[in-house]
Design a protein around this motif. Structure first.
Motif, short mmCIF file in Angstrom:
data_model
loop_
_atom_site.label_atom_id
_atom_site.label_comp_id
_atom_site.label_asym_id
_atom_site.label_seq_id
_atom_site.Cartn_x
_atom_site.Cartn_y
_atom_site.Cartn_z
N CYS A 35 -1.92 106.06 46.32
CA CYS A 35 -2.99 106.59 45.48
C CYS A 35 -3.77 107.71 46.17
O CYS A 35 -4.25 108.62 45.51
N THR A 36 -3.88 107.65 47.47
CA THR A 36 -4.59 108.71 48.20
C THR A 36 -3.90 110.05 47.98
O THR A 36 -4.55 111.07 47.73
N ALA A 37 -2.58 110.06 48.05
CA ALA A 37 -1.81 111.29 47.84
C ALA A 37 -1.92 111.75 46.38
O ALA A 37 -2.08 112.95 46.11
N LEU A 38 -1.86 110.81 45.44
CA LEU A 38 -1.95 111.17 44.02
C LEU A 38 -3.34 111.71 43.69
O LEU A 38 -3.47 112.69 42.97
N ASN A 39 -4.37 111.10 44.24
CA ASN A 39 -5.74 111.54 43.94
C ASN A 39 -6.09 112.89 44.53
O ASN A 39 -7.06 113.51 44.11
N LYS A 40 -5.33 113.38 45.49
CA LYS A 40 -5.55 114.74 46.01
C LYS A 40 -5.24 115.77 44.93
O LYS A 40 -5.90 116.79 44.83
N ASP A 41 -4.22 115.49 44.12
CA ASP A 41 -3.83 116.40 43.04
C ASP A 41 -4.51 116.07 41.72
O ASP A 41 -4.83 116.96 40.93
N TYR A 42 -4.74 114.79 41.44
CA TYR A 42 -5.32 114.33 40.19
C TYR A 42 -6.46 113.36 40.51
O TYR A 42 -6.21 112.17 40.72
N LYS A 43 -7.68 113.86 40.57
CA LYS A 43 -8.84 113.06 41.00
C LYS A 43 -9.05 111.80 40.18
O LYS A 43 -9.43 110.77 40.71
N GLY A 44 -8.84 111.86 38.90
CA GLY A 44 -9.08 110.71 38.04
C GLY A 44 -7.87 109.84 37.83
O GLY A 44 -7.90 108.90 37.05
N GLY A 45 -6.77 110.14 38.50
CA GLY A 45 -5.54 109.39 38.32
C GLY A 45 -4.70 109.99 37.21
O GLY A 45 -4.95 111.09 36.74
N VAL A 46 -3.71 109.25 36.77
CA VAL A 46 -2.79 109.70 35.73
C VAL A 46 -2.69 108.64 34.65
O VAL A 46 -2.37 107.48 34.94
N ALA A 47 -2.95 109.04 33.41
CA ALA A 47 -2.89 108.12 32.27
C ALA A 47 -1.59 108.30 31.51
O ALA A 47 -1.03 109.40 31.45
N LYS A 48 -1.13 107.21 30.90
CA LYS A 48 0.10 107.22 30.11
C LYS A 48 -0.08 108.02 28.82
O LYS A 48 0.79 108.77 28.40
N SER A 49 -1.24 107.85 28.16
CA SER A 49 -1.54 108.58 26.93
C SER A 49 -3.04 108.82 26.85
O SER A 49 -3.81 108.18 27.57
N LYS A 50 -3.43 109.70 25.96
CA LYS A 50 -4.86 110.02 25.88
C LYS A 50 -5.67 108.90 25.22
O LYS A 50 -6.87 108.84 25.36
N SER A 51 -5.00 107.99 24.54
CA SER A 51 -5.71 106.87 23.91
C SER A 51 -5.84 105.66 24.85
O SER A 51 -6.44 104.66 24.48
N ASN A 73 5.01 107.19 38.66
CA ASN A 73 4.06 106.58 39.59
C ASN A 73 3.50 105.26 39.06
O ASN A 73 2.40 104.87 39.41
N LYS A 74 4.25 104.59 38.23
CA LYS A 74 3.81 103.35 37.59
C LYS A 74 3.47 102.25 38.60
O LYS A 74 2.62 101.41 38.36
N LYS A 75 4.11 102.28 39.74
CA LYS A 75 3.88 101.27 40.78
C LYS A 75 2.45 101.30 41.29
O LYS A 75 1.95 100.30 41.81
N SER A 76 1.74 102.40 41.10
CA SER A 76 0.37 102.53 41.57
C SER A 76 -0.67 102.03 40.57
O SER A 76 -1.86 102.09 40.85
N LYS A 80 -2.46 97.33 35.55
CA LYS A 80 -1.55 97.47 34.39
C LYS A 80 -2.27 97.88 33.10
O LYS A 80 -1.96 97.40 32.03
N ASP A 81 -3.23 98.81 33.23
CA ASP A 81 -3.96 99.26 32.04
C ASP A 81 -3.46 100.60 31.50
O ASP A 81 -4.00 101.12 30.54
N GLY A 82 -2.42 101.18 32.11
CA GLY A 82 -1.90 102.45 31.64
C GLY A 82 -2.47 103.66 32.36
O GLY A 82 -2.18 104.78 32.00
N ILE A 83 -3.27 103.43 33.41
CA ILE A 83 -3.82 104.52 34.22
C ILE A 83 -3.51 104.20 35.68
O ILE A 83 -3.96 103.19 36.21
N ALA A 84 -2.74 105.07 36.32
CA ALA A 84 -2.39 104.87 37.72
C ALA A 84 -3.44 105.55 38.59
O ALA A 84 -3.79 106.70 38.37
#
Length: 87
Positions: A35-51, A73-76, A80-84
């Motif tokens: 997550c540290t590496a992912l948050n460098k590029d995407y501060k709020g994480g990554v969501a599956k959908s906008k809803s 990046n589902k493993k992060s 299990k709420d749809g936001i990594a």
């Protein structure tokens, strides 16, 4: 001669409207180690959908929405709420 040019033109037009193969059209999505590496590029994480709603509580940043990036990046996604890697 005109006949050959018209046939050549028809062939060129036919190939120019053909869709690209799915392997060429897809871009490779990046898989992050943690997550540290992912948050460098995407501060709020990554969501599956906008809803998708966060179940883990209040967050500081809005997540980036991308189904392909989320799936890579589902493993992060610990809760299990749809936001990594939400922050």
């Amino acid at each position: 001669m005109k006949r050959y040019l018209s046939i050549l033109l028809a062939i060129v037009l036919m190939f120019s409207f053909m869709p690209f193969s799915s392997a060429d059209a897809k871009t490779k999505v990046k898989t992050y180690k943690n997550c540290t590496a992912l948050n460098k590029d995407y501060k709020g994480g990554v969501a599956k959908s906008k809803s998708t709603k966060n179940k883990g509580g209040k967050t500081k940043y809005k997540p980036y929405v991308s189904k392909d990036l989320y799936e890579a990046n589902k493993k992060s996604d610990r809760d299990k709420d749809g936001i990594a890697c939400e922050r």
